[in-house]
Design a protein around this motif. Structure first.
Motif, PDB file in Angstrom:
ATOM      1  N   HIS A 193       0.862  -1.201   0.000  1.00 44.99           N
ATOM      2  CA  HIS A 193       0.000   0.000   0.000  1.00 44.99           C
ATOM      3  C   HIS A 193       0.888   1.237   0.000  1.00 44.99           C
ATOM      4  CE1 HIS A 193      -3.412   2.622   0.780  1.00 44.99           C
ATOM      5  NE2 HIS A 193      -2.661   3.243   1.671  1.00 44.99           N
ATOM      6  N   VAL A 194       0.844   1.971  -1.101  1.00 41.48           N
ATOM      7  CA  VAL A 194       1.663   3.179  -1.193  1.00 41.48           C
ATOM      8  C   VAL A 194       0.955   4.212  -2.049  1.00 41.48           C
ATOM      9  CG1 VAL A 194       2.954   2.352  -3.204  1.00 41.48           C
ATOM     10  CG2 VAL A 194       3.985   4.065  -1.720  1.00 41.48           C
ATOM     11  N   HIS A 195       1.103   5.463  -1.644  1.00 41.34           N
ATOM     12  CA  HIS A 195       0.678   6.584  -2.477  1.00 41.34           C
ATOM     13  C   HIS A 195       1.941   7.113  -3.149  1.00 41.34           C
ATOM     14  CE1 HIS A 195      -3.234   6.457  -0.556  1.00 41.34           C
ATOM     15  NE2 HIS A 195      -2.617   6.427   0.615  1.00 41.34           N
ATOM     16  N   ILE A 196       2.115   6.767  -4.410  1.00 40.63           N
ATOM     17  CA  ILE A 196       3.334   7.147  -5.118  1.00 40.63           C
ATOM     18  C   ILE A 196       3.522   8.656  -5.106  1.00 40.63           C
ATOM     19  CG2 ILE A 196       4.399   7.229  -7.423  1.00 40.63           C
ATOM     20  CD1 ILE A 196       3.246   4.406  -7.845  1.00 40.63           C
ATOM     21  N   GLU A 197       2.428   9.405  -5.152  1.00 40.50           N
ATOM     22  CA  GLU A 197       2.519  10.864  -5.162  1.00 40.50           C
ATOM     23  C   GLU A 197       3.312  11.388  -3.961  1.00 40.50           C
ATOM     24  OE1 GLU A 197      -1.886  10.010  -6.313  1.00 40.50           O
ATOM     25  OE2 GLU A 197      -0.217   8.957  -5.357  1.00 40.50           O
ATOM     26  N   GLU A 235      -4.402  10.689  -4.306  1.00 37.23           N
ATOM     27  CA  GLU A 235      -3.875  12.042  -4.138  1.00 37.23           C
ATOM     28  C   GLU A 235      -4.088  12.846  -5.425  1.00 37.23           C
ATOM     29  OE1 GLU A 235      -3.349  12.279  -1.185  1.00 37.23           O
ATOM     30  OE2 GLU A 235      -2.450  10.437  -0.439  1.00 37.23           O
ATOM     31  N   ILE A 236      -3.630  12.302  -6.534  1.00 33.72           N
ATOM     32  CA  ILE A 236      -3.802  13.028  -7.801  1.00 33.72           C
ATOM     33  C   ILE A 236      -5.268  13.030  -8.234  1.00 33.72           C
ATOM     34  CG2 ILE A 236      -3.381  11.080  -9.377  1.00 33.72           C
ATOM     35  CD1 ILE A 236      -1.672  13.085 -11.058  1.00 33.72           C
ATOM     36  N   ALA A 237      -6.025  12.012  -7.823  1.00 35.69           N
ATOM     37  CA  ALA A 237      -7.453  11.989  -8.161  1.00 35.69           C
ATOM     38  C   ALA A 237      -8.198  13.132  -7.489  1.00 35.69           C
ATOM     39  CB  ALA A 237      -8.075  10.652  -7.768  1.00 35.69           C
ATOM     40  N   ASN A 238      -7.792  13.504  -6.283  1.00 30.83           N
ATOM     41  CA  ASN A 238      -8.426  14.622  -5.587  1.00 30.83           C
ATOM     42  C   ASN A 238      -8.149  15.948  -6.277  1.00 30.83           C
ATOM     43  OD1 ASN A 238      -9.907  14.304  -2.826  1.00 30.83           O
ATOM     44  ND2 ASN A 238      -8.373  12.675  -2.853  1.00 30.83           N
ATOM     45  N   VAL A 268       3.682  18.738 -11.406  1.00 26.47           N
ATOM     46  CA  VAL A 268       2.716  17.714 -11.814  1.00 26.47           C
ATOM     47  C   VAL A 268       1.625  17.622 -10.740  1.00 26.47           C
ATOM     48  CG1 VAL A 268       2.339  15.290 -12.404  1.00 26.47           C
ATOM     49  CG2 VAL A 268       4.487  16.414 -13.062  1.00 26.47           C
ATOM     50  N   ALA A 269       0.503  18.260 -11.014  1.00 23.90           N
ATOM     51  CA  ALA A 269      -0.653  18.305 -10.096  1.00 23.90           C
ATOM     52  C   ALA A 269      -0.321  18.984  -8.769  1.00 23.90           C
ATOM     53  CB  ALA A 269      -1.200  16.903  -9.858  1.00 23.90           C
TER      54      ALA A 269
END
Length: 538
Positions: free
Chosen positions: A49-53, A80-83, A469-470
């Protein structure tokens, strides 16, 4: 292509000198040999489970650091990027991931926005979630953070869970502190994992009720020491993860570090490797080889079975890391973003206290939880009291022009200056902490000028790591991002005086209104225990 080493088989509990013959992307044959071998081959590590962002790097650059440490695959939640960008952001992650031969399993974000108590840049309803679940790169429904919504029978949330079940994909959980009857109802809704257990008792209850527990060791939340005794008790029910890890930590190690720690603690080698290598593959149905003939040739070679120093990483039969050299060079990526905030001045952060008692967020090192404390102000227009570690914190809406939300925080330990970031879970508005309104404005404006990034300022100097990037990630080469992050992290500690292990990571969670006790969103101070806004002044 042939590889010779002592083959470590966690399932059969054997270590046998072997020759592995690879043809194309698969293992053609495994043969026992009589010659002694100096190194060891074992299945590749998986971050469950990781948030690459949170690495501040795009997926293709994240992979370049991960393979150095023997990680061959990650289970990644792109919420994160989806938000920030919605479906466009998730598609960007999938497309960039294809630029390298690393194995990514992405999830369909379940809670975008995470709560209705903050402003985000996008919304993913059941229709958008179903669109993602149909894609082969999407292997699960991402962490269901709104556990009160599940317990209350929120129709839209339950519809997303039902869609994951329709497509035969597991559902990840996120339920910090949830116990007893409420936990039972949450699990019965279809939730299969949790990475938020912070005590042994909580994790054990969740396992005994059927959950898989992910032992997390990230840059901000560190639960390995507390939960590692479970490895010898429930090895089939555990996985390792980092959740959120900054680039300086990724330079030093990844899942390999947890494996080494567990073995040194005395846990059985084969059980540790099940947790690190096999359990995530089985739970998520990953297309990752586990050192069997006919399977993908995904494995690593290490010098020993104590430090697990990686000599070679192989993915789909391709040597992607060998003798200190990463053999992946992704091309430049596009730079999607959404950033509408305009420059601020010091008056935007003014707070009138009238010598009254204020609520204060207390940040805890190594934890995502905060505590509520209080402080009596010493002036009518109150900025901060660094002597007592009472600093001002502000959240600025990045999606539309609005007045900043202002409150106070303890635990950062800044003696001077300010730090600011456009990484603020989960909606990623701007967050800043500092000793004066002037310096907070200075740090915030550096982030705005770069349309995203990390900034640290003093009266005499300023530093910024742009994240175009975002507003979350840099497109630069992995090791350059890590170097710049180390510099700004060091500045925030050595020059500004922060006592925290990871000041910017801790800062990024001060706006997350799903983890108790007290947080600040762009709409105001929020009490997570009661799920309501409260006044800063008591």
């Amino acid at each position: 292509m042939k590889f010779r080493a002592n083959l470590v088989n966690p399932e059969e509990r054997t270590i046998i000198p072997s020759e592995i013959e690879v043809e194309g992307p698969v293992i053609k044959a495994i043969r026992r040999i009589n010659e002694p071998c100096q190194t060891y081959i074992l299945p590749g590590f998986v971050d469950a489970h990781v948030h690459i962002e949170s690495s501040l790097m795009v997926p293709s650059q994240f992979a370049r650091l991960a393979v150095r440490h023997g990680t061959v695959a990650v289970v990644s939640d792109p919420h994160e990027i989806a938000n920030v960008l919605g479906l466009e952001g998730v598609r960007f992650m999938l497309e960039d991931a294809r630029r390298v031969p690393f194995k990514f399993c992405f999830g369909a974000p379940s809670c975008v926005p995470a709560t209705p108590f903050e402003t985000s840049g996008a919304r993913l309803g059941p229709a958008e979630v179903e669109e993602l679940l149909k894609l082969p790169e999407i292997g699960f429904l991402s962490e269901v953070m709104n556990f009160p919504g599940v317990l209350a029978g929120d129709e839209e949330l339950l519809a997303k869970i039902a869609l994951a079940q329709k497509y035969g994909k597991p559902v990840d959980g996120h339920a910090p502190g949830l116990r007893g009857e409420a936990l039972t109802h949450y699990i019965e809704a279809g939730i299969s994992t949790d990475h938020e257990a912070s005590s042994y008792e909580e994790a054990r209850e969740k396992i005994e009720k059927g959950m898989k527990i992910l032992i997390r060791e990230g840059s901000a939340a560190r639960n390995f020491e507390t939960l590692s005794p479970l490895i010898s008790e429930y090895p089939e029910s555990l996985m390792f993860c980092t959740d959120d890890s900054h680039p300086d930590d990724l330079l030093r190690g990844h899942i390999n570090s947890l494996v080494a720690r567990a073995v040194k603690e005395g846990h059985d080698l084969f059980e540790v490797l099940k947790v690190a290598c096999l359990n995530p593959v089985r739970h998520y149905g990953l297309k990752v080889g586990t050192l069997k003939e006919g399977e993908p040739a995904d494995f690593i070679e290490v010098r020993d079975l104590t430090d697990f120093e990686v000599v070679r990483t192989v993915i789909n039969g391709q040597v992607v890391f060998e003798k200190g050299e990463v053999r992946m060079a992704p091309p430049p990526c596009p730079i999607p973003n959404r950033f509408e905030a305009r420059p601020k001045n010091l008056q935007d952060f003014e707070f009138v206290s009238d010598f009254r008692e204020i609520r204060v967020i207390e940040a805890l090192d190594g934890e995502l939880f905060t505590r509520e404390t209080s402080f009596r102000t010493r002036s009518r227009i109150f900025e901060a009291d660094p002597e007592h570690d009472i600093l001002k914190i502000a959240i600025i809406n990045r999606y539309q022009e609005a007045p900043p939300a202002v409150a106070f925080v303890k635990g950062f330990g800044l003696k001077k200056g300010a730090i600011a970031s456009s990484v603020a879970h989960d909606s990623h508005n701007l967050v800043a902490v500092g000793v004066s309104d002037e310096l907070i404005a200075k740090a915030v404006n550096l982030v705005i000028e770069n349309r995203g990034g990390l900034a640290a300022v003093s009266e005499e100097a300023e530093m910024v790591l742009p994240l175009p990037v975002a507003g979350l990630m840099s497109p630069e080469e992995a090791f350059e991002v890590a170097r710049k992050y180390e510099e700004i992290d060091r500045f925030s500690k050595e020059v500004l005086g922060s006592r925290l292990t990871a000041p910017f990571m801790t800062l990024s969670f001060m706006a997350l209104p799903v983890i108790p006790e007290l947080k600040l969103t762009d709409r105001g101070l929020f009490d997570v225990r009661t799920f309501r806004f409260v006044e800063v002044l008591r």
